[in-house]
Design a protein around this motif. Structure first.
Motif, short mmCIF file in Angstrom:
data_model
loop_
_atom_site.label_atom_id
_atom_site.label_comp_id
_atom_site.label_asym_id
_atom_site.label_seq_id
_atom_site.Cartn_x
_atom_site.Cartn_y
_atom_site.Cartn_z
N LYS A 169 0.84 -1.20 0.00
CA LYS A 169 0.00 0.00 0.00
C LYS A 169 0.87 1.24 0.00
O LYS A 169 1.84 1.34 0.75
N GLY A 170 0.54 2.21 -0.84
CA GLY A 170 1.30 3.46 -0.91
C GLY A 170 0.67 4.56 -0.06
O GLY A 170 -0.14 4.30 0.82
N GLN A 171 1.05 5.80 -0.34
CA GLN A 171 0.52 6.93 0.40
C GLN A 171 -0.96 7.20 0.10
O GLN A 171 -1.66 7.77 0.90
N LEU A 184 5.73 -1.10 -4.55
CA LEU A 184 6.21 -2.44 -4.23
C LEU A 184 7.40 -2.41 -3.29
O LEU A 184 8.10 -1.39 -3.18
N ILE A 185 7.58 -3.52 -2.63
CA ILE A 185 8.74 -3.73 -1.78
C ILE A 185 9.60 -4.80 -2.43
O ILE A 185 9.09 -5.81 -2.90
N VAL A 186 10.90 -4.55 -2.50
CA VAL A 186 11.83 -5.43 -3.22
C VAL A 186 12.91 -5.91 -2.26
O VAL A 186 13.52 -5.11 -1.54
N PHE A 238 -5.33 -4.25 -9.87
CA PHE A 238 -4.27 -5.25 -9.84
C PHE A 238 -3.80 -5.52 -8.41
O PHE A 238 -3.63 -4.62 -7.60
N LYS A 239 -3.57 -6.82 -8.13
CA LYS A 239 -2.97 -7.24 -6.86
C LYS A 239 -2.04 -8.40 -7.17
O LYS A 239 -2.39 -9.32 -7.90
N GLY A 240 -0.83 -8.39 -6.62
CA GLY A 240 0.06 -9.52 -6.83
C GLY A 240 1.50 -9.13 -7.03
O GLY A 240 1.93 -8.02 -6.68
N LYS A 241 2.30 -10.04 -7.61
CA LYS A 241 3.73 -9.83 -7.82
C LYS A 241 3.95 -8.84 -8.96
O LYS A 241 3.21 -8.83 -9.94
N VAL A 242 4.97 -8.00 -8.79
CA VAL A 242 5.30 -6.99 -9.79
C VAL A 242 6.75 -7.18 -10.22
O VAL A 242 7.63 -7.36 -9.38
N GLU A 243 7.00 -7.14 -11.52
CA GLU A 243 8.36 -7.18 -12.05
C GLU A 243 8.59 -5.92 -12.88
O GLU A 243 7.68 -5.49 -13.61
N ILE A 244 9.78 -5.34 -12.75
CA ILE A 244 10.09 -4.11 -13.47
C ILE A 244 11.40 -4.27 -14.22
O ILE A 244 12.43 -4.65 -13.65
N LYS A 245 11.36 -3.99 -15.52
CA LYS A 245 12.56 -3.97 -16.36
C LYS A 245 12.97 -2.52 -16.57
O LYS A 245 12.15 -1.68 -16.97
N PHE A 246 14.25 -2.23 -16.36
CA PHE A 246 14.75 -0.86 -16.48
C PHE A 246 15.38 -0.64 -17.85
O PHE A 246 16.21 -1.43 -18.30
#
Length: 281
Positions: A169-171, A184-186, A238-246
Motif C-alpha cells: 500500500k502506498g501513500q 512495491l517492496i523489493v 491489480f494485486k500480486g507480484k510486480v516485475e520491473i525492467k529498467f
C-alpha cells in the motif's frame, strides 16, 4: 521465455557442466553456456553475493537446468577432492566449461588450468569477454546499476535489468493528487540509485510500458518508495507480484517547492517516457 525446471533433470543424464558464480547470467556467462552439449547443466556456486539475479530467478536466463552449491560447503576441498565431488554428483560427466578467471579449492589455490590436469575429460576455458574493450564482469554491472547507469548495465547483461517484488500500500496520493502507481517492496535485488526511470512493468505475465520512481519521497513524507506508473492503462484492480525492467534513467530524485511543481514534473516525465516508447516501437 526460458524453460521452467521445477523438477531438475536427473544428474546421471548430465554430460557437460559450466561452473561459476553466475550472478547476472550476463553476456560472458552465456558464452560458457554455448559450449555445453544438449545434456548440459549450469553449476552455480553460491557465495552469498548473488544480488543482480537472485537464485530463484536465474533459471529464467538459460535453457539448461541450474544446480546450486554453497561455497562454504565446498571451499575447503583440495583440487582432487573437488573434481571427485563433481564426478560423484554427475557420474556421466564428460566436459567442464569455465571462465579464464575460475578458481577453486581451499584458498582458491587451483585455477582453470589445473582442471586440465585434474579432470579426465574435456575442459573448455573461455577467454575474457569484453564490451568496447571493457571486461564484462558481474562486479562492474553491480556498480553500473548502483550508479543508475542502466543503459551500460543492460549492455553488459545482454538484456534489460529486472527486479521483482510484492505490491504494498502506498501513500494514496497518486490516485487523488498525481497519477496512479503500483507500490512495491523489493528484497534481494540491487536497486538502481534514486531517480525516475523509463521502464516496462510486468503484471500477471503481461508487459506494460511504464515509468518508475525509486527513492525517498522528499517532497511528501520522506519515506523510501518504489512506485511504477503504467502508461495509458488503468491497473486499479491489480494485486500480486510486480516485475520491473529498467530501460534508461530520466532524471535524479529532487525536492519540489509545491505539489503543483511535482505534478508538473511528473507529467513531463510521463511525456518523455511516452515519446521514448513511441519512437522505439
Amino acid at each position: 521465455m526460458k524453460k521452467n525446471y521445477s523438477t531438475l533433470v536427473n544428474k546421471k543424464e548430465i554430460t557437460s557442466i559450466a561452473i561459476g558464480g553466475f550472478d547476472g547470467m550476463h553476456i560472458a556467462h552465456q558464452k560458457l553456456f554455448e559450449k555445453l552439449d544438449k545434456n548440459g547443466a549450469v553449476v552455480a556456486i553460491e557465495s552469498g553475493y548473488t544480488n543482480i539475479t537472485p537464485k530463484s530467478f536465474r533459471q529464467e536466463y538459460t535453457n539448461f537446468p541450474v544446480y546450486y552449491y554453497i561455497l562454504e560447503n565446498i571451499r575447503h576441498l583440495d583440487g582432487e577432492s573437488f573434481v571427485k565431488l563433481l564426478k560423484e554428483e554427475f557420474p556421466n560427466l564428460k566436459k567442464i566449461v569455465v571462465g579464464f578467471d575460475f578458481y577453486f579449492g581451499k584458498n582458491r589455490k587451483y585455477s582453470a588450468q589445473n582442471l586440465l590436469e585434474l579432470f579426465k575429460g574435456e575442459v573448455v576455458i573461455i577467454d575474457e569477454i569484453c564490451n568496447n574493450n571493457v571486461a564484462i564482469h558481474s562486479r562492474y554491472i553491480r556498480e553500473f546499476i548502483k550508479e543508475g547507469n542502466i543503459k551500460k548495465a543492460n549492455c553488459f547483461l545482454g538484456r534489460e535489468y529486472k527486479i521483482a517484488g510484492a505490491q504494498v500500500k502506498g501513500q494514496g496520493l497518486g490516485k487523488t493528487d498525481f497519477v496512479p502507481t503500483i507500490n512495491l517492496i523489493v528484497e534481494d535485488f540491487i536497486l538502481p540509485n534514486e531517480g525516475v526511470y523509463i521502464t516496462k512493468t510486468i503484471l500477471k505475465d503481461e508487459e506494460f510500458n511504464s515509468i518508475t520512481f525509486l527513492g525517498h519521497r522528499v517532497t511528501t513524507d520522506g519515506s523510501y518508495a518504489i512506485e511504477t506508473h503504467i502508461l495509458n492503462k488503468n491497473i486499479e484492480d491489480f494485486k500480486g507480484k510486480v516485475e520491473i525492467k529498467f530501460i534508461d534513467k530520466l532524471r535524479e530524485n529532487k525536492k519540489f517547492n509545491s505539489f503543483e511543481e511535482l505534478k508538473n514534473q511528473i507529467n513531463e516525465d510521463i511525456a518523455q517516457a511516452e515519446n521514448y516508447f513511441n519512437t522505439n516501437k
